[in-house]
Design an enzyme around this catalytic site. Structure first.
Site, PDB file in Angstrom:
ATOM      1  N   HIS A 176      36.519 -11.575 -56.518  1.00 29.56           N
ATOM      2  CA  HIS A 176      35.604 -11.405 -57.778  1.00 29.56           C
ATOM      3  C   HIS A 176      35.198  -9.718 -57.608  1.00 29.56           C
ATOM      4  CE1 HIS A 176      32.647 -12.842 -60.619  1.00 29.56           C
ATOM      5  NE2 HIS A 176      31.891 -11.419 -60.397  1.00 29.56           N
ATOM      6  N   CYS A 177      35.364  -9.193 -58.824  1.00 32.79           N
ATOM      7  CA  CYS A 177      35.107  -7.619 -58.575  1.00 32.79           C
ATOM      8  C   CYS A 177      33.729  -7.238 -59.334  1.00 32.79           C
ATOM      9  CB  CYS A 177      36.176  -6.737 -59.208  1.00 32.79           C
ATOM     10  SG  CYS A 177      36.282  -5.041 -59.520  1.00 32.79           S
TER      11      CYS A 177
END
Length: 360
Positions: A176-177
Protein backbone atom coordinates in the site's frame (compact mmCIF):
# COMPACT_ATOMS: atom_id res chain seq x y z
CA UNK A 1 -41.05 -6.13 -13.48
CA UNK A 2 -37.84 -6.81 -11.64
CA UNK A 3 -34.88 -4.77 -12.74
CA UNK A 4 -31.93 -6.87 -13.87
CA UNK A 5 -28.56 -5.06 -13.63
CA UNK A 6 -26.47 -4.95 -16.78
CA UNK A 7 -23.57 -7.32 -16.96
CA UNK A 8 -20.06 -5.96 -17.02
CA UNK A 9 -17.41 -7.18 -19.38
CA UNK A 10 -14.39 -8.93 -17.97
CA UNK A 11 -12.24 -5.89 -18.75
CA UNK A 12 -14.45 -3.35 -16.95
CA UNK A 13 -13.07 -4.22 -13.56
CA UNK A 14 -9.57 -2.88 -14.10
CA UNK A 15 -10.89 0.27 -15.78
CA UNK A 16 -12.84 1.33 -12.70
CA UNK A 17 -11.85 4.78 -11.55
CA UNK A 18 -12.66 5.97 -8.07
CA UNK A 19 -11.30 8.13 -5.31
CA UNK A 20 -10.15 5.73 -2.57
CA UNK A 21 -12.59 5.96 0.33
CA UNK A 22 -10.94 7.41 3.40
CA UNK A 23 -12.63 8.44 6.64
CA UNK A 24 -11.90 11.34 8.98
CA UNK A 25 -11.41 10.84 12.73
CA UNK A 26 -14.33 8.95 14.22
CA UNK A 27 -14.21 7.25 17.59
CA UNK A 28 -14.55 3.46 17.37
CA UNK A 29 -14.05 2.36 20.95
CA UNK A 30 -10.29 2.47 21.39
CA UNK A 31 -9.66 2.77 17.66
CA UNK A 32 -9.64 5.93 15.57
CA UNK A 33 -9.72 6.00 11.80
CA UNK A 34 -6.91 8.26 10.47
CA UNK A 35 -8.03 11.52 8.95
CA UNK A 36 -8.21 11.67 5.17
CA UNK A 37 -5.94 14.73 5.26
CA UNK A 38 -3.19 12.63 6.80
CA UNK A 39 -3.62 9.91 4.17
CA UNK A 40 -3.46 12.44 1.36
CA UNK A 41 -0.46 14.29 2.84
CA UNK A 42 2.15 12.43 0.69
CA UNK A 43 0.13 13.22 -2.44
CA UNK A 44 -0.06 16.86 -1.38
CA UNK A 45 3.73 16.84 -1.00
CA UNK A 46 4.04 15.66 -4.62
CA UNK A 47 1.64 18.39 -5.75
CA UNK A 48 3.65 20.96 -3.84
CA UNK A 49 6.86 19.74 -5.48
CA UNK A 50 5.24 19.98 -8.93
CA UNK A 51 4.02 23.54 -8.30
CA UNK A 52 7.45 24.57 -7.01
CA UNK A 53 9.31 22.90 -9.89
CA UNK A 54 6.93 24.44 -12.45
CA UNK A 55 7.62 27.90 -11.03
CA UNK A 56 11.38 27.32 -11.02
CA UNK A 57 11.54 25.82 -14.50
CA UNK A 58 9.07 27.98 -16.42
CA UNK A 59 9.38 31.34 -14.70
CA UNK A 60 12.78 31.52 -12.99
CA UNK A 61 14.79 29.77 -15.70
CA UNK A 62 13.00 29.85 -19.06
CA UNK A 63 11.30 33.25 -18.85
CA UNK A 64 13.77 35.26 -16.78
CA UNK A 65 17.17 33.84 -17.82
CA UNK A 66 16.97 32.14 -21.23
CA UNK A 67 16.99 34.64 -24.09
CA UNK A 68 16.94 32.36 -27.13
CA UNK A 69 13.35 31.59 -28.18
CA UNK A 70 14.24 28.28 -29.83
CA UNK A 71 15.93 27.08 -26.64
CA UNK A 72 12.92 28.21 -24.59
CA UNK A 73 10.56 26.35 -26.93
CA UNK A 74 12.52 23.10 -26.77
CA UNK A 75 12.93 23.27 -22.99
CA UNK A 76 9.23 23.92 -22.44
CA UNK A 77 8.12 21.27 -24.94
CA UNK A 78 10.05 18.42 -23.33
CA UNK A 79 9.22 19.66 -19.85
CA UNK A 80 5.47 19.68 -20.43
CA UNK A 81 5.67 16.30 -22.18
CA UNK A 82 7.33 14.74 -19.13
CA UNK A 83 4.94 16.56 -16.79
CA UNK A 84 1.95 15.22 -18.71
CA UNK A 85 3.23 11.62 -18.62
CA UNK A 86 4.06 11.95 -14.93
CA UNK A 87 0.57 13.22 -14.07
CA UNK A 88 -1.14 10.68 -16.33
CA UNK A 89 0.59 7.69 -14.72
CA UNK A 90 0.18 9.12 -11.22
CA UNK A 91 -3.56 9.67 -11.60
CA UNK A 92 -3.99 6.17 -13.04
CA UNK A 93 -2.22 4.72 -10.01
CA UNK A 94 -4.49 6.66 -7.68
CA UNK A 95 -7.88 6.10 -9.31
CA UNK A 96 -7.67 2.49 -10.53
CA UNK A 97 -9.22 0.59 -7.66
CA UNK A 98 -8.40 -2.98 -6.60
CA UNK A 99 -10.83 -5.49 -8.07
CA UNK A 100 -13.24 -7.26 -5.75
CA UNK A 101 -12.53 -10.99 -5.60
CA UNK A 102 -15.54 -12.94 -6.99
CA UNK A 103 -17.94 -14.95 -4.84
CA UNK A 104 -16.55 -18.25 -6.07
CA UNK A 105 -13.54 -17.64 -3.80
CA UNK A 106 -15.70 -17.11 -0.72
CA UNK A 107 -15.75 -19.71 2.03
CA UNK A 108 -19.25 -20.97 2.82
CA UNK A 109 -20.75 -20.04 6.23
CA UNK A 110 -20.64 -23.71 7.29
CA UNK A 111 -16.92 -23.92 6.51
CA UNK A 112 -16.31 -20.61 8.27
CA UNK A 113 -17.88 -22.04 11.43
CA UNK A 114 -15.66 -25.12 11.14
CA UNK A 115 -12.54 -22.97 10.79
CA UNK A 116 -13.55 -20.84 13.77
CA UNK A 117 -13.84 -23.98 15.91
CA UNK A 118 -10.07 -24.43 15.46
CA UNK A 119 -9.94 -28.21 15.04
CA UNK A 120 -6.21 -28.14 14.41
CA UNK A 121 -4.17 -28.23 11.22
CA UNK A 122 -5.69 -31.44 9.91
CA UNK A 123 -9.26 -30.20 10.40
CA UNK A 124 -8.47 -26.84 8.79
CA UNK A 125 -6.63 -28.55 5.93
CA UNK A 126 -9.62 -30.79 5.22
CA UNK A 127 -12.02 -27.83 5.12
CA UNK A 128 -9.75 -25.58 3.05
CA UNK A 129 -8.78 -28.24 0.53
CA UNK A 130 -12.43 -28.99 -0.10
CA UNK A 131 -13.32 -25.27 -0.38
CA UNK A 132 -10.47 -24.71 -2.86
CA UNK A 133 -10.94 -27.93 -4.84
CA UNK A 134 -11.99 -26.11 -8.04
CA UNK A 135 -9.81 -23.02 -7.66
CA UNK A 136 -6.49 -22.41 -9.48
CA UNK A 137 -4.11 -22.11 -6.54
CA UNK A 138 -0.46 -23.10 -6.26
CA UNK A 139 0.70 -21.38 -3.06
CA UNK A 140 0.14 -22.28 0.58
CA UNK A 141 1.14 -21.36 4.12
CA UNK A 142 4.29 -22.58 5.83
CA UNK A 143 2.22 -25.48 7.24
CA UNK A 144 1.01 -26.52 3.80
CA UNK A 145 -2.51 -25.12 4.29
CA UNK A 146 -4.48 -23.39 1.58
CA UNK A 147 -4.13 -19.64 2.13
CA UNK A 148 -7.30 -17.90 3.30
CA UNK A 149 -8.29 -14.55 4.81
CA UNK A 150 -9.76 -14.48 8.30
CA UNK A 151 -11.21 -11.02 7.68
CA UNK A 152 -12.84 -11.44 4.26
CA UNK A 153 -13.31 -15.23 4.72
CA UNK A 154 -12.20 -16.08 1.23
CA UNK A 155 -9.65 -18.42 -0.27
CA UNK A 156 -6.76 -16.15 -1.23
CA UNK A 157 -5.75 -16.31 -4.89
CA UNK A 158 -2.03 -16.73 -5.47
CA UNK A 159 -0.11 -13.57 -4.62
CA UNK A 160 -3.18 -11.90 -3.09
CA UNK A 161 -3.00 -10.34 0.39
CA UNK A 162 -5.35 -8.49 2.70
CA UNK A 163 -4.78 -4.73 2.90
CA UNK A 164 -5.79 -3.29 6.26
CA UNK A 165 -5.94 0.21 4.74
CA UNK A 166 -8.17 -0.69 1.80
CA UNK A 167 -10.12 -3.19 3.97
CA UNK A 168 -10.12 -5.90 1.32
CA UNK A 169 -8.03 -8.66 -0.22
CA UNK A 170 -6.02 -7.30 -3.15
CA UNK A 171 -4.93 -9.27 -6.22
CA UNK A 172 -1.14 -9.48 -6.65
CA UNK A 173 -0.65 -6.97 -3.89
CA UNK A 174 2.76 -5.30 -3.93
CA UNK A 175 2.26 -2.84 -1.06
CA UNK A 176 0.00 0.00 0.00
CA UNK A 177 1.75 3.11 -1.26
CA UNK A 178 1.09 6.43 0.52
CA UNK A 179 2.30 8.39 -2.52
CA UNK A 180 -0.63 7.16 -4.60
CA UNK A 181 -3.09 6.76 -1.68
CA UNK A 182 -3.84 3.30 -3.01
CA UNK A 183 -2.56 -0.24 -3.17
CA UNK A 184 -0.11 -1.26 -5.87
CA UNK A 185 -1.92 -4.27 -7.28
CA UNK A 186 -2.34 -6.35 -10.40
CA UNK A 187 -4.41 -3.80 -12.33
CA UNK A 188 -2.22 -0.75 -11.64
CA UNK A 189 1.18 -2.45 -11.24
CA UNK A 190 2.31 -1.38 -14.70
CA UNK A 191 1.12 2.17 -14.06
CA UNK A 192 3.12 2.32 -10.83
CA UNK A 193 6.36 1.24 -12.52
CA UNK A 194 5.76 3.83 -15.26
CA UNK A 195 4.97 6.43 -12.61
CA UNK A 196 8.34 5.82 -10.94
CA UNK A 197 10.09 5.91 -14.33
CA UNK A 198 8.57 9.23 -15.40
CA UNK A 199 9.11 10.65 -11.91
CA UNK A 200 12.82 9.91 -12.18
CA UNK A 201 13.10 11.23 -15.75
CA UNK A 202 11.20 14.36 -14.73
CA UNK A 203 13.47 14.98 -11.74
CA UNK A 204 16.62 14.27 -13.76
CA UNK A 205 15.50 16.61 -16.55
CA UNK A 206 14.78 19.31 -13.98
CA UNK A 207 18.22 18.77 -12.45
CA UNK A 208 19.95 19.05 -15.85
CA UNK A 209 18.20 22.34 -16.58
CA UNK A 210 19.13 23.59 -13.11
CA UNK A 211 22.76 22.82 -13.93
CA UNK A 212 22.27 24.95 -17.05
CA UNK A 213 20.77 27.63 -14.79
CA UNK A 214 23.90 27.49 -12.64
CA UNK A 215 25.98 28.04 -15.77
CA UNK A 216 23.88 31.11 -16.66
CA UNK A 217 24.34 32.51 -13.16
CA UNK A 218 28.06 32.10 -12.62
CA UNK A 219 29.54 30.02 -15.43
CA UNK A 220 30.20 27.17 -12.97
CA UNK A 221 32.38 29.49 -10.90
CA UNK A 222 31.02 28.64 -7.47
CA UNK A 223 33.05 31.41 -5.86
CA UNK A 224 31.13 33.92 -7.98
CA UNK A 225 27.86 33.05 -6.26
CA UNK A 226 26.54 35.85 -4.10
CA UNK A 227 24.29 35.88 -1.06
CA UNK A 228 21.20 36.43 -3.20
CA UNK A 229 21.90 33.09 -4.85
CA UNK A 230 21.58 31.08 -1.62
CA UNK A 231 17.95 30.31 -2.56
CA UNK A 232 19.17 28.82 -5.83
CA UNK A 233 21.59 26.55 -3.98
CA UNK A 234 18.76 25.33 -1.75
CA UNK A 235 16.69 24.55 -4.83
CA UNK A 236 19.55 22.50 -6.29
CA UNK A 237 19.80 20.49 -3.07
CA UNK A 238 16.05 19.79 -3.02
CA UNK A 239 16.19 18.63 -6.64
CA UNK A 240 19.15 16.34 -5.89
CA UNK A 241 17.29 14.79 -2.93
CA UNK A 242 14.21 14.08 -5.05
CA UNK A 243 16.45 12.55 -7.72
CA UNK A 244 18.10 10.23 -5.22
CA UNK A 245 14.75 9.20 -3.73
CA UNK A 246 13.09 8.44 -7.06
CA UNK A 247 16.07 6.55 -8.51
CA UNK A 248 16.22 4.30 -5.42
CA UNK A 249 12.50 3.56 -5.58
CA UNK A 250 12.60 2.87 -9.31
CA UNK A 251 15.71 0.68 -9.09
CA UNK A 252 14.26 -1.47 -6.30
CA UNK A 253 10.92 -1.84 -8.10
CA UNK A 254 12.63 -2.67 -11.39
CA UNK A 255 14.75 -5.31 -9.67
CA UNK A 256 11.59 -6.92 -8.27
CA UNK A 257 9.95 -6.87 -11.70
CA UNK A 258 13.00 -8.54 -13.27
CA UNK A 259 12.60 -11.39 -10.75
CA UNK A 260 8.79 -11.40 -10.99
CA UNK A 261 8.42 -10.65 -7.29
CA UNK A 262 6.26 -8.21 -5.42
CA UNK A 263 7.49 -6.26 -2.42
CA UNK A 264 5.50 -8.66 -0.23
CA UNK A 265 7.22 -11.66 -1.81
CA UNK A 266 10.63 -10.06 -1.37
CA UNK A 267 9.96 -9.51 2.33
CA UNK A 268 8.23 -12.83 3.05
CA UNK A 269 9.05 -16.20 1.49
CA UNK A 270 6.44 -17.85 -0.74
CA UNK A 271 5.47 -21.47 -0.12
CA UNK A 272 4.15 -23.67 -2.90
CA UNK A 273 1.96 -26.75 -2.64
CA UNK A 274 4.44 -28.48 -4.94
CA UNK A 275 7.97 -27.36 -4.24
CA UNK A 276 7.79 -25.87 -0.76
CA UNK A 277 9.56 -22.61 0.06
CA UNK A 278 10.82 -20.86 -3.06
CA UNK A 279 11.55 -17.22 -3.82
CA UNK A 280 11.74 -17.89 -7.56
CA UNK A 281 8.56 -19.85 -8.13
CA UNK A 282 7.14 -17.15 -10.43
CA UNK A 283 10.48 -16.16 -11.98
CA UNK A 284 10.23 -17.13 -15.67
CA UNK A 285 13.31 -15.18 -16.79
CA UNK A 286 13.94 -11.47 -17.29
CA UNK A 287 12.36 -11.14 -20.72
CA UNK A 288 9.22 -13.13 -19.91
CA UNK A 289 8.84 -11.34 -16.58
CA UNK A 290 8.82 -7.94 -18.26
CA UNK A 291 6.41 -9.18 -20.94
CA UNK A 292 4.07 -10.44 -18.22
CA UNK A 293 3.90 -6.93 -16.79
CA UNK A 294 3.97 -4.80 -19.93
CA UNK A 295 2.13 -7.19 -22.24
CA UNK A 296 2.64 -8.29 -25.82
CA UNK A 297 1.75 -4.97 -27.48
CA UNK A 298 5.03 -3.07 -27.44
CA UNK A 299 3.42 0.19 -28.57
CA UNK A 300 1.47 0.31 -25.26
CA UNK A 301 4.52 -0.14 -23.04
CA UNK A 302 5.23 3.60 -22.45
CA UNK A 303 1.60 4.46 -21.65
CA UNK A 304 -0.56 3.81 -18.56
CA UNK A 305 -2.97 1.63 -20.52
CA UNK A 306 -3.66 -1.85 -19.19
CA UNK A 307 -1.78 -4.44 -21.24
CA UNK A 308 -0.47 -6.95 -18.67
CA UNK A 309 -0.86 -10.67 -19.24
CA UNK A 310 -3.26 -12.78 -17.19
CA UNK A 311 -6.25 -12.07 -14.99
CA UNK A 312 -4.60 -11.62 -11.59
CA UNK A 313 -6.04 -14.84 -10.15
CA UNK A 314 -3.50 -17.37 -11.41
CA UNK A 315 0.05 -17.07 -12.68
CA UNK A 316 2.41 -19.29 -14.69
CA UNK A 317 4.91 -21.13 -12.52
CA UNK A 318 8.61 -21.69 -13.05
CA UNK A 319 8.29 -25.47 -12.80
CA UNK A 320 12.00 -26.06 -13.38
CA UNK A 321 12.86 -23.87 -10.38
CA UNK A 322 10.30 -25.63 -8.22
CA UNK A 323 11.76 -28.99 -9.27
CA UNK A 324 15.22 -27.77 -8.30
CA UNK A 325 14.01 -26.94 -4.80
CA UNK A 326 12.28 -30.28 -4.41
CA UNK A 327 15.30 -32.18 -5.71
CA UNK A 328 17.53 -30.28 -3.31
CA UNK A 329 15.29 -31.18 -0.38
CA UNK A 330 15.28 -34.84 -1.36
CA UNK A 331 19.07 -34.89 -1.54
CA UNK A 332 19.25 -33.64 2.03
CA UNK A 333 17.01 -36.18 3.73
CA UNK A 334 15.41 -38.24 0.97
CA UNK A 335 12.05 -37.43 2.59
CA UNK A 336 9.05 -35.45 1.29
CA UNK A 337 8.63 -31.97 2.71
CA UNK A 338 6.00 -31.25 5.32
CA UNK A 339 4.06 -29.31 2.72
CA UNK A 340 4.07 -32.34 0.42
CA UNK A 341 2.95 -34.64 3.23
CA UNK A 342 -0.04 -32.47 4.13
CA UNK A 343 -1.03 -32.08 0.51
CA UNK A 344 -0.82 -35.79 -0.23
CA UNK A 345 -2.67 -36.78 2.96
CA UNK A 346 -5.54 -34.37 2.33
CA UNK A 347 -5.81 -35.40 -1.29
CA UNK A 348 -6.00 -39.02 -0.15
CA UNK A 349 -8.73 -38.17 2.40
CA UNK A 350 -10.79 -36.22 -0.15
CA UNK A 351 -10.15 -38.72 -2.92
CA UNK A 352 -8.66 -36.08 -5.18
CA UNK A 353 -6.19 -37.36 -7.76
CA UNK A 354 -3.05 -35.27 -7.88
CA UNK A 355 -0.45 -36.18 -10.52
CA UNK A 356 3.12 -36.61 -9.34
CA UNK A 357 5.30 -33.53 -9.48
CA UNK A 358 7.44 -34.81 -12.34
CA UNK A 359 4.35 -35.30 -14.51
CA UNK A 360 3.44 -31.60 -14.55
Amino acid sequence: MQHVPAKKSKHDSHRTWRIPSRMCPIGEGHRRVPCCAVRWLPALIILGFLVWSYHVFVYQICIKKVSDYLTIGLLLFFYHLLLFMFLWTWFRCIFVAPVRIPDQWKISPEDVDKLKRNDGIEGASRVLNYAARNLPIATCTIDGLVRYCKTCWIIKPDRAHHCRTCHMCVLKMDHHCPWIVNCVHFHNFKYFILFLFYAEVYCFYLFCVMVYDLYLICGFEVTALKNQHSWNILQYLVCILFNIFTVIMYTVSLLNVSRNRTTMESAYATYFLLGGKNNNGFNLGYFVNFRDLYGDKWYLWPFPIFSSRGDGFSFPLAHDRLKEVRTGNQKKDNQPTRTQMYKENMNRILGIHQPPFNEE
